[in-house]
Design a protein around this motif. Structure first.
Motif, PDB file in Angstrom:
ATOM      1  N   ALA A  82      49.331-114.052   8.418  1.00  0.00           N
ATOM      2  CA  ALA A  82      50.161-112.644   8.693  1.00  0.00           C
ATOM      3  C   ALA A  82      49.684-112.725  10.234  1.00  0.00           C
ATOM      4  CB  ALA A  82      49.990-111.259   8.119  1.00  0.00           C
ATOM      5  N   VAL A  83      51.361-113.276  10.783  1.00  0.00           N
ATOM      6  CA  VAL A  83      50.795-112.286  11.959  1.00  0.00           C
ATOM      7  C   VAL A  83      50.597-111.464  12.752  1.00  0.00           C
ATOM      8  CG1 VAL A  83      51.538-115.147  12.546  1.00  0.00           C
ATOM      9  CG2 VAL A  83      52.890-113.109  12.769  1.00  0.00           C
ATOM     10  N   LEU A  84      51.298-110.519  11.607  1.00  0.00           N
ATOM     11  CA  LEU A  84      51.913-108.548  12.285  1.00  0.00           C
ATOM     12  C   LEU A  84      51.656-108.043  11.525  1.00  0.00           C
ATOM     13  CD1 LEU A  84      52.149-106.992  14.873  1.00  0.00           C
ATOM     14  CD2 LEU A  84      54.880-107.374  14.151  1.00  0.00           C
ATOM     15  N   THR A  85      51.651-107.141  11.331  1.00  0.00           N
ATOM     16  CA  THR A  85      51.448-106.463   9.614  1.00  0.00           C
ATOM     17  C   THR A  85      51.287-105.297  10.333  1.00  0.00           C
ATOM     18  OG1 THR A  85      48.597-106.090   9.814  1.00  0.00           O
ATOM     19  CG2 THR A  85      49.651-107.753   8.952  1.00  0.00           C
ATOM     20  N   GLN A  86      52.638-104.188   9.744  1.00  0.00           N
ATOM     21  CA  GLN A  86      52.659-103.061  10.047  1.00  0.00           C
ATOM     22  C   GLN A  86      53.247-102.020   8.870  1.00  0.00           C
ATOM     23  OE1 GLN A  86      57.467-103.827  11.257  1.00  0.00           O
ATOM     24  NE2 GLN A  86      55.556-104.460  12.940  1.00  0.00           N
ATOM     25  N   TRP A  87      53.093-100.386   8.677  1.00  0.00           N
ATOM     26  CA  TRP A  87      53.594-100.042   7.447  1.00  0.00           C
ATOM     27  C   TRP A  87      54.989 -99.690   8.295  1.00  0.00           C
ATOM     28  CZ3 TRP A  87      52.913 -97.702   2.436  1.00  0.00           C
ATOM     29  CH2 TRP A  87      51.312 -98.139   2.404  1.00  0.00           C
ATOM     30  N   TRP A  88      56.046 -98.914   7.486  1.00  0.00           N
ATOM     31  CA  TRP A  88      57.375 -98.583   7.480  1.00  0.00           C
ATOM     32  C   TRP A  88      56.934 -97.589   6.496  1.00  0.00           C
ATOM     33  CZ3 TRP A  88      60.264-103.104   5.916  1.00  0.00           C
ATOM     34  CH2 TRP A  88      60.672-104.019   6.856  1.00  0.00           C
ATOM     35  N   ARG A  89      56.993 -95.426   7.248  1.00  0.00           N
ATOM     36  CA  ARG A  89      56.980 -94.711   6.880  1.00  0.00           C
ATOM     37  C   ARG A  89      58.056 -93.723   6.530  1.00  0.00           C
ATOM     38  NH1 ARG A  89      51.796 -94.442   4.481  1.00  0.00           N
ATOM     39  NH2 ARG A  89      50.343 -95.942   6.253  1.00  0.00           N
ATOM     40  N   ASP A  90      58.873 -93.241   5.577  1.00  0.00           N
ATOM     41  CA  ASP A  90      59.592 -92.062   6.053  1.00  0.00           C
ATOM     42  C   ASP A  90      61.146 -92.428   6.318  1.00  0.00           C
ATOM     43  OD1 ASP A  90      58.030 -89.884   4.247  1.00  0.00           O
ATOM     44  OD2 ASP A  90      57.034 -90.001   6.535  1.00  0.00           O
ATOM     45  N   LEU A  91      61.532 -93.539   5.489  1.00  0.00           N
ATOM     46  CA  LEU A  91      62.980 -94.654   5.920  1.00  0.00           C
ATOM     47  C   LEU A  91      63.600 -93.768   5.608  1.00  0.00           C
ATOM     48  CD1 LEU A  91      60.416 -96.680   5.217  1.00  0.00           C
ATOM     49  CD2 LEU A  91      62.540 -97.973   5.933  1.00  0.00           C
ATOM     50  N   ALA A  92      64.884 -93.527   6.076  1.00  0.00           N
ATOM     51  CA  ALA A  92      66.202 -92.582   5.820  1.00  0.00           C
ATOM     52  C   ALA A  92      67.423 -93.956   6.329  1.00  0.00           C
ATOM     53  CB  ALA A  92      66.576 -91.596   6.920  1.00  0.00           C
ATOM     54  N   ILE A  93      67.950 -94.396   5.123  1.00  0.00           N
ATOM     55  CA  ILE A  93      69.064 -95.805   6.011  1.00  0.00           C
ATOM     56  C   ILE A  93      70.163 -95.734   5.333  1.00  0.00           C
ATOM     57  CG2 ILE A  93      68.712 -98.172   5.020  1.00  0.00           C
ATOM     58  CD1 ILE A  93      66.065 -97.647   3.312  1.00  0.00           C
ATOM     59  N   LEU A  94      70.982 -95.364   6.446  1.00  0.00           N
ATOM     60  CA  LEU A  94      72.342 -95.618   6.477  1.00  0.00           C
ATOM     61  C   LEU A  94      73.401 -96.425   6.703  1.00  0.00           C
ATOM     62  CD1 LEU A  94      70.763 -92.853   7.402  1.00  0.00           C
ATOM     63  CD2 LEU A  94      73.057 -92.112   7.650  1.00  0.00           C
ATOM     64  N   HIS A  95      73.929 -96.750   5.737  1.00  0.00           N
ATOM     65  CA  HIS A  95      75.085 -97.686   6.055  1.00  0.00           C
ATOM     66  C   HIS A  95      76.811 -97.979   6.156  1.00  0.00           C
ATOM     67  CE1 HIS A  95      71.627-100.290   5.412  1.00  0.00           C
ATOM     68  NE2 HIS A  95      71.675-101.449   6.242  1.00  0.00           N
TER      69      HIS A  95
ATOM     70  N   ARG B  19      50.679 -97.947  12.066  1.00  0.00           N
ATOM     71  CA  ARG B  19      49.319 -99.537  11.686  1.00  0.00           C
ATOM     72  C   ARG B  19      50.112-100.667  11.973  1.00  0.00           C
ATOM     73  NH1 ARG B  19      44.888 -97.485   9.548  1.00  0.00           N
ATOM     74  NH2 ARG B  19      44.199 -99.886   9.338  1.00  0.00           N
ATOM     75  N   VAL B  20      51.043-100.721  13.724  1.00  0.00           N
ATOM     76  CA  VAL B  20      51.141-101.892  13.436  1.00  0.00           C
ATOM     77  C   VAL B  20      50.249-102.704  14.731  1.00  0.00           C
ATOM     78  CG1 VAL B  20      52.391-103.330  15.009  1.00  0.00           C
ATOM     79  CG2 VAL B  20      53.141-100.810  13.926  1.00  0.00           C
ATOM     80  N   GLY B  21      50.105-104.330  14.121  1.00  0.00           N
ATOM     81  CA  GLY B  21      48.381-104.301  14.578  1.00  0.00           C
ATOM     82  C   GLY B  21      48.667-106.065  14.501  1.00  0.00           C
ATOM     83  N   PRO B  22      48.446-106.919  14.618  1.00  0.00           N
ATOM     84  CA  PRO B  22      48.259-108.667  14.565  1.00  0.00           C
ATOM     85  C   PRO B  22      47.322-108.606  13.130  1.00  0.00           C
ATOM     86  CG  PRO B  22      46.332-108.041  15.665  1.00  0.00           C
ATOM     87  CD  PRO B  22      46.607-106.492  16.014  1.00  0.00           C
ATOM     88  N   GLY B  23      47.723-109.738  12.322  1.00  0.00           N
ATOM     89  CA  GLY B  23      47.701-110.717  10.696  1.00  0.00           C
ATOM     90  C   GLY B  23      46.328-109.703  10.770  1.00  0.00           C
ATOM     91  N   PHE B  24      45.157-109.732  10.927  1.00  0.00           N
ATOM     92  CA  PHE B  24      44.034-109.217  10.820  1.00  0.00           C
ATOM     93  C   PHE B  24      43.659-107.748  10.358  1.00  0.00           C
ATOM     94  CE2 PHE B  24      43.805-110.510  14.670  1.00  0.00           C
ATOM     95  CZ  PHE B  24      42.712-109.116  15.518  1.00  0.00           C
TER      96      PHE B  24
END
Length: 237
Positions: A16-29, A65-70
């Protein structure tokens, strides 16, 4: 041949070169004609379609928690709203293309723009109630003015229909950077997508991104509590 829709990635991210969490997503299409979407996609990709149509998505959530892969988190937690489309490249890899991304923190906006993503710094507010997840955004700098205010009420029911899987089981993004089209793979554990009701929507981000969709209610409204995500090295399209 276009790859199938799968609940886990067909291309595991080994480093991984980048890690993150996605939280509480509202998804509309909303559905949209493929010929209207095609000019907005990176060269070497075409609209991914289902039943002769493609879709435009409005996704509001908190980035964490966006950050580099480590795994060192250096951007903290902040709201984001993006407008996205669906693409497929000559190798059959399905992906998403971001038309615009609103974020409340300037540092990740600058990093994202350097990577070829159309990030905008925005004044944003997110509050939760016992019955819904509320999100608000209005642009501060750059690009066309835009706003988004929405509220959704998540349900306990799992959204297990084919359209939801088609829209959310995506394992990479297509982006144009420095004159080249790239595919950036990602992976995350299977996530729980819930049905949801749209309580309020007032937005101009979709038209500001150069899209025109039916002014009626979105055909898909779902919610996800969140998932950790890992991104791999970009690959040429």
């Amino acid at each position: 041949m276009i790859e199938p829709i799968t609940p886990t990635t067909p291309r595991p991210v080994r480093r991984a070169v980048l890690t993150q969490w996605w939280r509480d997503l509202a998804i509309l299409h909303w559905p949209v004609a493929p010929h209207l979407v095609a000019p907005l996609l990176p060269p070497g990709t075409t609209p991914d379609t289902r039943g002769g149509v493609t879709y435009a998505g409005l996704i509001a959530f908190e980035m964490d928690r966006v950050g580099p892969g480590f795994g060192v988190p250096f951007f903290g937690r902040f709201p984001e709203i993006n407008v996205r489309l669906y693409s497929v490249d000559g190798q059959g890899r399905r992906g998403v293309v971001f038309c615009s991304l609103e974020a409340a923190r300037l540092a990740p906006v600058m990093v994202g723009r350097a990577l070829g993503l159309n990030y905008r710094w925005a004044r944003m507010r997110m509050t939760r109630t016992s019955s819904g997840v509320w999100k608000h955004s209005s642009r501060r700098i750059g690009g066309s003015p835009g706003r988004c205010r929405l509220a959704v009420e998540p349900h306990d029911e799992v959204a297990d229909d084919d359209l939801t899987h088609w829209l959310t089981d995506r394992w990479g993004l297509h982006v144009r950077r420095v004159g080249r089209s790239l595919y950036v793979p990602n992976e995350h554990p299977p996530w729980r997508i819930q049905t949801a009701s749209l309580l309020e929507l007032d937005e101009t981000l979709i038209t500001a991104a150069g899209l025109s969709v039916d002014s009626g209610a979105p055909v898909s409204v779902v919610y996800a509590s969140g998932v950790p995500v890992r991104f791999g090295m970009p690959r040429p399209v």
